[in-house]
Design an enzyme around this catalytic site. Structure first.
Site, PDB file in Angstrom:
ATOM      1  N   HIS A 214       0.821  -1.213   0.000  1.00  0.00           N
ATOM      2  CA  HIS A 214       0.000   0.000   0.000  1.00  0.00           C
ATOM      3  C   HIS A 214       0.858   1.268   0.000  1.00  0.00           C
ATOM      4  CE1 HIS A 214      -3.335   2.554   1.939  1.00  0.00           C
ATOM      5  NE2 HIS A 214      -3.848   2.109   0.814  1.00  0.00           N
ATOM      6  N   LYS A 216       3.316   4.414  -1.051  1.00  0.00           N
ATOM      7  CA  LYS A 216       3.391   5.380  -2.152  1.00  0.00           C
ATOM      8  C   LYS A 216       4.726   6.113  -2.017  1.00  0.00           C
ATOM      9  CE  LYS A 216      -1.278   4.909  -1.559  1.00  0.00           C
ATOM     10  NZ  LYS A 216      -1.928   4.202  -0.466  1.00  0.00           N
ATOM     11  N   ASP A 221      16.643  10.551  -8.604  1.00  0.00           N
ATOM     12  CA  ASP A 221      18.080  10.860  -8.531  1.00  0.00           C
ATOM     13  C   ASP A 221      18.639  10.817  -7.116  1.00  0.00           C
ATOM     14  OD1 ASP A 221      18.243  11.091 -11.248  1.00  0.00           O
ATOM     15  OD2 ASP A 221      18.158  13.277 -11.285  1.00  0.00           O
ATOM     16  N   HIS A 386      -9.188  11.253   1.543  1.00  0.00           N
ATOM     17  CA  HIS A 386      -8.331  10.074   1.592  1.00  0.00           C
ATOM     18  C   HIS A 386      -7.047  10.349   2.369  1.00  0.00           C
ATOM     19  CE1 HIS A 386      -5.761   6.874  -0.453  1.00  0.00           C
ATOM     20  NE2 HIS A 386      -6.834   6.186  -0.091  1.00  0.00           N
ATOM     21  N   LYS A 388      -4.179  10.840   5.176  1.00  0.00           N
ATOM     22  CA  LYS A 388      -3.739  10.066   6.346  1.00  0.00           C
ATOM     23  C   LYS A 388      -2.641  10.863   7.037  1.00  0.00           C
ATOM     24  CE  LYS A 388      -3.975   6.824   2.648  1.00  0.00           C
ATOM     25  NZ  LYS A 388      -5.170   6.085   2.828  1.00  0.00           N
ATOM     26  N   ASP A 393       0.904  18.154  19.558  1.00  0.00           N
ATOM     27  CA  ASP A 393       1.621  19.069  20.451  1.00  0.00           C
ATOM     28  C   ASP A 393       2.534  20.077  19.748  1.00  0.00           C
ATOM     29  OD1 ASP A 393       0.371  17.812  22.538  1.00  0.00           O
ATOM     30  OD2 ASP A 393       2.084  16.578  23.112  1.00  0.00           O
TER      31      ASP A 393
END
Length: 469
Positions: A214, A216, A221, A386, A388, A393
């Site tokens: 899952h 990404k 370079d 979508h 996440k 603090d």
């Protein structure tokens, strides 16, 4: 007894009961074990098929031998040791060391990050940096669609190969199940190296359909990297709200390592060497410490979940979270309740409408439980959110591919970047507060008022399946 009844008892004794015993002996979480046993008892034929695909535990398997892992880690370790004046923040030193010990996740100083909250901005930046690539482009994605965005990226990768750039792409075979083979064939024929992650071939069935990559991750370079929640698909540019980061600095070494480990797993090709960890052309000097943390079902422990728990229970003032799917483990729910009781301002943002109806139904009872525990829950009512992210603090934040659900914490290969830096945390907090302007409190939503017995019963039944979703 009829012949059909005898056949059923034989089937039950030979297949269903041994599977139930295997689940019990596996010592998995009680909620998950009970869910599978109920499915097998009441749906013995469908349940056994579902268990074969989605229920088997591969956590104890080793997918990469230690010798190869050491080789892939060597260069990252060299870059880590070469750092001067690395001072870990006292407040989060135990968490950082926990990730080092359990996950081999090394912290790096001298980092910068650009935050994308719109798909168009991310894709324009990605295309720009792909066009500037001189040596290599590494992409690790759950989904790459055969749509306008996917083909635009594919064209840019093909053009890069023509300039002599090494291009490697990993996509998840289940995440990109609907993508026609011709889409990938066009790139491979042009010289792009492509591998699917844990491919599922029918009719050759595999139990690993449940364990998906899952992540990404993109590295260009060895100097520029992307990480977050966005896949390569048009819906992120038009319909969905998400959060993605462009990062530069020392932590790019860790993202490169994560990609090369995945590449070795899918291709059995060991790629190491200084050219993949170059001296940065633009020197960054600051106190922004970042740590790339990966998790997988074959690790010893659910490292990401343990990290989230520690952050939540040790928060002093606030914890703000966004997740598209809220199906928390008992451990996470306990941490949220503990923080709320301690007077910490715990805010959770979920989408008003999910892209998966069953998940939406299952999450409703968890939302009610979180509200009862003192968590302030908000529903994002524009496009599907979508995103996440977590911020605490004004000192720590994280963004990546991890949802607050069973699948991300236990079954998926995930990657999150953790920043221990006040400026970065405040910027991520502003993202949350901006999104909050487009939310409504869940106390205003119909389902928080327990509208009917039938609806509550249905949501509770679906909740039993949440460890399997």
């Amino acid at each position: 007894m009829s012949n059909l009844g005898i056949i059923f008892l034989i089937y039950y004794g030979i297949f269903v009961l041994p599977t139930i015993f295997a689940i019990l002996l596996d010592n998995r979480q009680p909620a998950k074990a009970v869910s599978w046993i109920l499915v097998l008892v009441f749906l013995p034929f469908i349940g056994l098929l579902l268990y074969f695909f989605f229920g088997q535990n591969i956590r104890k398997e080793r997918l990469i031998n230690q010798k190869s892992l050491d080789q892939l880690t060597k260069r990252t370790m060299v870059e880590f040791v070469a750092q001067r004046d690395l001072r870990l923040p006292e407040q989060y030193s135990p968490l950082i060391k926990q990730f080092i010990e359990s996950n081999s996740s090394l912290p790096f100083k001298d980092n910068t990050a650009e935050i994308f909250t719109q798909g168009y901005d991310f894709f324009l930046s990605l295309l720009y940096n792909i066009g500037k690539a001189k040596h290599h482009i590494h992409i690790d994605t759950y989904i790459i669609e055969d749509d306008a965005i996917g083909n635009l990226i594919a064209d840019a990768l093909i053009d890069s190969v023509g300039r002599g750039v090494e291009v490697r792409l990993i996509y998840d075979d289940v995440g990109s199940w609907k993508v026609p083979r011709r889409f990938f064939k066009r790139m491979t024929e042009a010289g792009v190296e492509i591998y699917p992650f844990l491919p599922v071939y029918f009719p050759v069935l595999t139990s690993r359909v449940n364990y998906r990559n899952h992540r990404k991750l993109i590295v260009i370079d060895g100097e520029t990297a992307y990480i977050g929640g966005m896949n390569i698909a048009m819906r992120y540019a038009k319909k969905w709200r998400d959060t993605h980061l462009l990062v530069r600095g020392g932590v790019v070494n860790a993202i490169q390592r994560a990609f090369l480990i995945d590449w070795y797993f899918v291709s059995q090709t060991l790629i190491t060497g200084r050219k993949y960890y170059p001296e940065p052309k633009i020197k960054i000097s600051n106190d922004c410490i970042a740590q790339l943390v990966t998790s997988s079902p074959v690790g010893g422990d659910p490292d990401m979940m343990h990290g989230y728990v520690r952050i939540i229970v040790e928060a002093r003032r606030y914890v703000y979270m966004e997740t598209p799917y809220f199906l928390p483990t008992e451990t996470i729910m306990f941490a949220l309740r503990t923080a709320a009781i301690a007077g910490v301002d715990v805010k959770l943002m979920v989408p008003l409408k999910s892209d998966a109806k069953v998940v939406e139904w299952a999450s409703r009872s968890y939302v009610l439980q979180a509200i009862d525990a003192g968590v302030k829950v908000f529903a994002y009512q524009r496009e599907f959110n979508h995103s996440k992210l977590l911020v605490a603090d004004d000192a720590l934040c994280t963004c990546g591919s991890t949802n607050i659900d069973f699948r991300s914490f236990e079954n998926n290969f995930e990657a999150n970047i953790f920043f221990y830096d006040a400026d970065m945390a405040k910027r991520m907090k502003q993202v949350f507060l901006y999104d909050l302007q487009h939310c409504i409190s869940t106390t205003e939503l119909k389902y928080t008022h327990r509208p009917s017995y039938v609806q509550r019963l249905w949501e509770s039944v679906v909740r039993l399946l949440s460890p399997l979703l």
